[in-house]
Scaffold this motif. Structure first.
Motif, PDB file in Angstrom:
ATOM      1  N   PHE A 196       0.840  -1.198   0.000  1.00  0.00           N
ATOM      2  CA  PHE A 196       0.000   0.000   0.000  1.00  0.00           C
ATOM      3  C   PHE A 196       0.874   1.247   0.000  1.00  0.00           C
ATOM      4  CE2 PHE A 196       0.417  -1.600   4.340  1.00  0.00           C
ATOM      5  CZ  PHE A 196       1.002  -0.517   4.984  1.00  0.00           C
ATOM      6  N   ASP A 197       0.309   2.326  -0.433  1.00  0.00           N
ATOM      7  CA  ASP A 197       0.963   3.626  -0.450  1.00  0.00           C
ATOM      8  C   ASP A 197       0.068   4.600   0.308  1.00  0.00           C
ATOM      9  OD1 ASP A 197       2.362   5.922  -0.923  1.00  0.00           O
ATOM     10  OD2 ASP A 197       2.045   5.969  -3.089  1.00  0.00           O
ATOM     11  N   GLN A 198       0.441   4.898   1.547  1.00  0.00           N
ATOM     12  CA  GLN A 198      -0.378   5.777   2.363  1.00  0.00           C
ATOM     13  C   GLN A 198      -0.459   7.189   1.788  1.00  0.00           C
ATOM     14  OE1 GLN A 198       0.873   5.772   6.436  1.00  0.00           O
ATOM     15  NE2 GLN A 198       0.760   3.557   6.650  1.00  0.00           N
ATOM     16  N   ASP A 199       0.635   7.651   1.194  1.00  0.00           N
ATOM     17  CA  ASP A 199       0.668   9.030   0.707  1.00  0.00           C
ATOM     18  C   ASP A 199      -0.315   9.266  -0.432  1.00  0.00           C
ATOM     19  OD1 ASP A 199       2.614   9.679   2.541  1.00  0.00           O
ATOM     20  OD2 ASP A 199       4.274   9.231   1.175  1.00  0.00           O
ATOM     21  N   LYS A 200      -0.535   8.262  -1.259  1.00  0.00           N
ATOM     22  CA  LYS A 200      -1.437   8.409  -2.407  1.00  0.00           C
ATOM     23  C   LYS A 200      -2.743   7.649  -2.217  1.00  0.00           C
ATOM     24  CE  LYS A 200       1.626  10.859  -4.507  1.00  0.00           C
ATOM     25  NZ  LYS A 200       1.458  12.337  -4.640  1.00  0.00           N
ATOM     26  N   ASP A 201      -2.920   7.020  -1.041  1.00  0.00           N
ATOM     27  CA  ASP A 201      -4.159   6.324  -0.692  1.00  0.00           C
ATOM     28  C   ASP A 201      -4.492   5.211  -1.684  1.00  0.00           C
ATOM     29  OD1 ASP A 201      -6.310   5.762   0.883  1.00  0.00           O
ATOM     30  OD2 ASP A 201      -7.598   7.337   0.092  1.00  0.00           O
ATOM     31  N   VAL A 202      -3.481   4.393  -1.986  1.00  0.00           N
ATOM     32  CA  VAL A 202      -3.649   3.279  -2.919  1.00  0.00           C
ATOM     33  C   VAL A 202      -3.170   1.996  -2.241  1.00  0.00           C
ATOM     34  CG1 VAL A 202      -3.006   2.307  -5.164  1.00  0.00           C
ATOM     35  CG2 VAL A 202      -3.360   4.768  -4.928  1.00  0.00           C
ATOM     36  N   ALA A 203      -3.903   0.912  -2.443  1.00  0.00           N
ATOM     37  CA  ALA A 203      -3.519  -0.395  -1.895  1.00  0.00           C
ATOM     38  C   ALA A 203      -3.797  -1.471  -2.919  1.00  0.00           C
ATOM     39  CB  ALA A 203      -4.264  -0.687  -0.592  1.00  0.00           C
ATOM     40  N   SER A 250     -15.991  17.742 -13.686  1.00  0.00           N
ATOM     41  CA  SER A 250     -16.268  19.143 -13.368  1.00  0.00           C
ATOM     42  C   SER A 250     -15.011  19.933 -13.019  1.00  0.00           C
ATOM     43  CB  SER A 250     -17.269  19.228 -12.209  1.00  0.00           C
ATOM     44  OG  SER A 250     -16.848  18.438 -11.114  1.00  0.00           O
ATOM     45  N   GLY A 251     -13.871  19.272 -12.949  1.00  0.00           N
ATOM     46  CA  GLY A 251     -12.623  19.965 -12.669  1.00  0.00           C
ATOM     47  C   GLY A 251     -11.443  19.029 -12.808  1.00  0.00           C
ATOM     48  N   LEU A 252     -10.296  19.603 -13.146  1.00  0.00           N
ATOM     49  CA  LEU A 252      -9.063  18.836 -13.305  1.00  0.00           C
ATOM     50  C   LEU A 252      -7.940  19.478 -12.496  1.00  0.00           C
ATOM     51  CD1 LEU A 252      -9.175  18.132 -17.165  1.00  0.00           C
ATOM     52  CD2 LEU A 252      -9.518  16.452 -15.338  1.00  0.00           C
ATOM     53  N   ARG A 253      -6.907  18.672 -12.244  1.00  0.00           N
ATOM     54  CA  ARG A 253      -5.720  19.137 -11.516  1.00  0.00           C
ATOM     55  C   ARG A 253      -6.067  19.705 -10.148  1.00  0.00           C
ATOM     56  NH1 ARG A 253      -5.282  20.004 -16.790  1.00  0.00           N
ATOM     57  NH2 ARG A 253      -3.475  19.099 -17.863  1.00  0.00           N
ATOM     58  N   ARG A 254      -7.029  19.054  -9.501  1.00  0.00           N
ATOM     59  CA  ARG A 254      -7.334  19.405  -8.119  1.00  0.00           C
ATOM     60  C   ARG A 254      -6.295  18.763  -7.192  1.00  0.00           C
ATOM     61  NH1 ARG A 254     -10.144  22.872 -10.382  1.00  0.00           N
ATOM     62  NH2 ARG A 254     -12.420  22.898 -10.224  1.00  0.00           N
ATOM     63  N   GLU A 255      -6.277  19.201  -5.947  1.00  0.00           N
ATOM     64  CA  GLU A 255      -5.341  18.669  -4.976  1.00  0.00           C
ATOM     65  C   GLU A 255      -6.072  18.371  -3.673  1.00  0.00           C
ATOM     66  OE1 GLU A 255      -1.811  20.618  -2.475  1.00  0.00           O
ATOM     67  OE2 GLU A 255      -1.245  20.300  -4.585  1.00  0.00           O
ATOM     68  N   ILE A 256      -5.916  17.153  -3.188  1.00  0.00           N
ATOM     69  CA  ILE A 256      -6.499  16.755  -1.906  1.00  0.00           C
ATOM     70  C   ILE A 256      -5.394  16.169  -1.039  1.00  0.00           C
ATOM     71  CG2 ILE A 256      -8.785  16.326  -2.895  1.00  0.00           C
ATOM     72  CD1 ILE A 256      -8.142  13.330  -2.843  1.00  0.00           C
ATOM     73  N   ALA A 260      -4.448   9.341   5.361  1.00  0.00           N
ATOM     74  CA  ALA A 260      -3.551   8.672   6.309  1.00  0.00           C
ATOM     75  C   ALA A 260      -2.397   9.552   6.745  1.00  0.00           C
ATOM     76  CB  ALA A 260      -3.024   7.376   5.691  1.00  0.00           C
ATOM     77  N   THR A 261      -1.762  10.232   5.814  1.00  0.00           N
ATOM     78  CA  THR A 261      -0.546  10.997   6.135  1.00  0.00           C
ATOM     79  C   THR A 261      -0.714  12.498   5.973  1.00  0.00           C
ATOM     80  OG1 THR A 261       0.307  10.819   3.866  1.00  0.00           O
ATOM     81  CG2 THR A 261       0.835   9.030   5.394  1.00  0.00           C
ATOM     82  N   GLY A 262      -1.781  12.929   5.283  1.00  0.00           N
ATOM     83  CA  GLY A 262      -1.943  14.355   5.039  1.00  0.00           C
ATOM     84  C   GLY A 262      -1.120  14.865   3.879  1.00  0.00           C
ATOM     85  N   ARG A 263      -0.350  13.985   3.252  1.00  0.00           N
ATOM     86  CA  ARG A 263       0.467  14.394   2.109  1.00  0.00           C
ATOM     87  C   ARG A 263      -0.434  14.683   0.915  1.00  0.00           C
ATOM     88  NH1 ARG A 263       6.330  11.895   0.741  1.00  0.00           N
ATOM     89  NH2 ARG A 263       6.772  13.032  -1.197  1.00  0.00           N
ATOM     90  N   PHE A 339       8.063  19.531   9.538  1.00  0.00           N
ATOM     91  CA  PHE A 339       7.916  20.979   9.366  1.00  0.00           C
ATOM     92  C   PHE A 339       6.641  21.488  10.012  1.00  0.00           C
ATOM     93  CE2 PHE A 339       6.462  18.868   5.504  1.00  0.00           C
ATOM     94  CZ  PHE A 339       5.174  19.367   5.338  1.00  0.00           C
ATOM     95  N   ALA A 340       6.596  22.761  10.264  1.00  0.00           N
ATOM     96  CA  ALA A 340       5.491  23.404  10.973  1.00  0.00           C
ATOM     97  C   ALA A 340       4.290  23.565  10.058  1.00  0.00           C
ATOM     98  CB  ALA A 340       5.935  24.771  11.504  1.00  0.00           C
ATOM     99  N   PRO A 341       3.084  23.621  10.634  1.00  0.00           N
ATOM    100  CA  PRO A 341       1.903  23.877   9.800  1.00  0.00           C
ATOM    101  C   PRO A 341       2.022  25.205   9.058  1.00  0.00           C
ATOM    102  CG  PRO A 341       1.259  23.147  12.001  1.00  0.00           C
ATOM    103  CD  PRO A 341       2.740  23.387  12.043  1.00  0.00           C
TER     104      PRO A 341
END
Length: 437
Positions: A196-203, A250-256, A260-263, A339-341
């Protein structure tokens, strides 16, 4: 023939009035006998024409001027008409070849438009590739101390190849002691986690299912998608069996952010196709039935579909799945810092990533980046603030992750930092991310 027999019986059983000539009255109509006096013999009754000939042959007088002669003649004539009618109807039924059972049934076939037929065909062809995943957790009874498994979540997935590899979201299998995969034919198999890859939410899971039951989903591309393009989502929302929802991009190149990691996950597809809890891990298809993304998240305060859903693009998923199948993990480079928020850095009035910690055994610690610390009097001393990597500006954590995703393990990068009032450039050799347990 059944129709001719019915008509013959009807006409022969109905008493027609007979016309006879007499000397007193030129035309007179003789009334039929009352109903109780008639005799019907359906089992052994002779044909009408034979009966008429028999009656006429047994009369005492066959004189053309006698009443018996005319009575027999009209009986013969009526019987002849009935026979002709029966033959004509039977011949028409024989020629037209009408099924007696459906002769009076009118059916209207269901007519669908071209786009409806395409949608129905897409659902029928791709449903066998979509699976239902059950996340089981081990629980212990407080009284008997027996350990048993209870479902703690569910989601969707799809068959990736004929080797039994199934792709889904990481948050669908997170915290599971056991996993079960149900195929389109309702057959269920125990699944093992390949990686699994926690950073990209894939398993990736693996099931030992017969090859004839595995229907890999067609893989498309997501680099040339357009806003307004029609898309289809198949999954198991709320535990329901295979469900199809439609919409457009309805949209492309979004970012979420990864759950798991917030990345951050870049280049995410936004769609208005209804995505509800349970759709996670299911496929997002184009109008040709090809996979273009994995349904992974929705934007909704209530947790139900609000018309804003997000899917990880298949171009990102493809590279991750290949690494997970081959190596069981994804090798992704890191700087080795905490790193800091972003909000905290904005309050300081600076732009960049503030280093809170840089372990000595990590890439940044080895290169000499300074972390944030306190002096002997408890005063806060800010660490290095990263402003760019390889000449690419860094304003927040998402920018840093986005740049690192384009780098490789072992690559040397130039990190520009703000240390106090001075800017410095520090070379750092990137290292792989440690294995997650």
């Amino acid at each position: 023939m059944a129709a001719s027999s019915l008509i013959s019986t009807f006409f022969s059983a109905t008493p027609f009035p007979t016309v006879s000539l007499s000397r007193r009255s030129r035309f007179s109509v003789s009334k039929p006998l009352p109903l109780p006096l008639r005799k019907y013999h359906y089992a052994t009754r002779l044909p009408p024409i034979v009966s008429a000939l028999r009656d006429s042959s047994t009369s005492d007088s066959l004189s053309p001027y006698s009443d018996d002669y005319h009575s027999g003649f009209h009986k013969l004539f009526d019987s002849f008409l009935v026979l002709c009618t029966s033959v004509a109807l039977s011949f028409s039924l024989f020629v037209t070849d009408v099924d007696p059972a459906s002769a009076f049934v009118v059916t209207t076939p269901r007519k669908l438009q071209t786009d409806e037929l395409a949608t129905v065909r897409l659902f029928q062809e791709n449903t066998p590739s979509v699976v239902y995943i059950t996340n089981l957790a081990a629980k212990q009874d407080a009284f008997t101390l027996d350990v048993f498994e209870v479902p703690q979540g569910s989601g969707s997935g799809f068959v990736w190849d004929k080797q039994g590899n199934v792709v889904t979201n990481y948050h669908v299998i997170r915290g599971a002691s056991d996993l079960r995969v149900t195929l389109g034919d309702q057959s269920t198999y125990d699944a093992k986690v390949v990686g699994f890859d926690q950073d990209k939410d894939v398993a990736v899971l693996h099931i030992d299912a017969p090859i004839d039951k595995l229907r890999p989903i067609p893989i498309g591309i997501s680099a040339d998608l357009l806003v307004g393009q029609k898309v289809f989502a198949i999954g198991n929302p709320f535990g329901l069996d295979h469900t199809l929802t439609t919409g457009v991009i309805s949209g492309l190149r979004r970012e979420i952010s990864s759950a798991a990691t917030g990345r951050p996950i870049q280049d995410v597809i936004q769609t208005d196709a209804a995505i509800n809890p349970g759709n996670s891990g299911g496929p997002l298809l184009d109008s040709s039935g090809n996979l273009i993304g994995i349904n992974t998240a929705i934007y909704s305060p209530s947790g139900a579909s609000s018309g804003v859903g997000f899917s990880i693009p298949v171009d990102t998923v493809g590279g991750i799945v290949d690494q997970l199948v081959k190596f069981g993990k994804v090798t992704r480079p890191i700087l080795g810092i905490k790193f800091a928020p972003d909000q905290s850095v904005e309050q300081l009035g600076v732009s960049g990533v503030l280093v809170l910690d840089a372990p000595a055994n990590g890439p940044a610690g080895k290169a000499g980046l300074l972390p944030t610390k306190r002096d002997a009097y408890g005063r806060l001393i800010l660490g290095d603030i990263i402003t760019s990597v390889n000449g690419k500006k860094v304003t927040n954590g998402s920018d840093l992750y986005r740049i690192l995703d384009q780098c490789k393990v072992g690559e040397k990068v130039t990190v520009e930092v703000l240390r106090g009032d001075q800017k410095e450039k520090i070379p750092v050799i990137l290292e792989p991310k440690p294995d997650e347990s």
